[in-house]
Design a protein around this motif. Structure first.
Motif, short mmCIF file in Angstrom:
data_model
loop_
_atom_site.label_atom_id
_atom_site.label_comp_id
_atom_site.label_asym_id
_atom_site.label_seq_id
_atom_site.Cartn_x
_atom_site.Cartn_y
_atom_site.Cartn_z
N MET A 1 5.20 -46.51 0.10
CA MET A 1 5.71 -47.32 -0.93
C MET A 1 5.44 -48.76 -0.40
N PRO A 2 4.75 -49.81 -1.14
CA PRO A 2 4.47 -51.15 -0.30
C PRO A 2 5.71 -51.90 -0.54
N ALA A 3 5.87 -52.93 0.44
CA ALA A 3 6.95 -53.99 0.46
C ALA A 3 6.90 -54.74 -0.76
N ARG A 4 7.95 -54.92 -1.78
CA ARG A 4 8.11 -55.93 -2.80
C ARG A 4 8.88 -57.15 -2.43
N ARG A 5 8.63 -58.13 -3.14
CA ARG A 5 9.16 -59.53 -3.05
C ARG A 5 10.62 -59.30 -3.70
N ILE A 6 11.68 -59.93 -3.28
CA ILE A 6 12.94 -59.70 -3.81
C ILE A 6 12.73 -60.57 -5.39
N ASP A 8 10.29 -60.38 -7.15
CA ASP A 8 9.95 -59.53 -8.36
C ASP A 8 10.92 -58.64 -8.87
#
Length: 142
Positions: A1-6, A8
């Motif tokens: 799972m790719p890292a997501r910005r907080i 978002d």
């Protein structure tokens, strides 16, 4: 799972979006608040919240809270100048639990000359509260 910005993640639901907006609002108020109070007060207090026209502030000590009460008109004026409409400031004391306890004072030893002078004086002083106090002092400082 790719890292997501907080940001978002916070925007995904309405509840988290509201929480993020409130957090940004409090952060903006805190910045203006810190500019409005002296640096020692800025370190020992913080904005807790803002409801309607009341700003809630928490101070680490009652001394800091008393100083903030004196400065509240100045703080409220500065906030108004920056677009925040508050009519009053509620100040609470909340002791900082992470602060280190005050260091204990160590009892100091009397010099041999001072101790002998007290002991000589004890020979000539009649029974009195002064003599009892000097005896306790000599006993503790040996």
């Amino acid at each position: 799972m790719p890292a997501r910005r907080i940001s978002d993640i916070l925007g995904e639901t309405r509840e988290l979006g509201t929480l993020a907006a409130v957090s940004r609002h409090i952060t903006q108020i805190q910045q203006v608040y810190q500019e409005a109070v002296p640096s020692e007060l800025a370190r020992a207090s913080r904005v807790r919240g803002a409801r309607a026209d009341v700003l809630s502030v928490v101070a680490d000590t009652s001394v800091m809270a008393a100083k903030l009460r004196q400065l509240s008109p100045r703080v409220l004026n500065r906030l108004r100048q920056n677009g925040f409409e508050f009519n009053s400031m509620r100040i609470e004391v909340q002791v900082d639990r992470t602060a280190a306890p005050a260091p204990r004072r160590s009892s100091k030893q009397l010099s041999p000359l001072a101790l002998s002078t007290i002991e000589e004086a004890l020979q000539s002083i009649p029974e009195s509260p002064l003599k009892a106090a000097l005896e306790r002092l000599a006993r503790r400082r040996r």
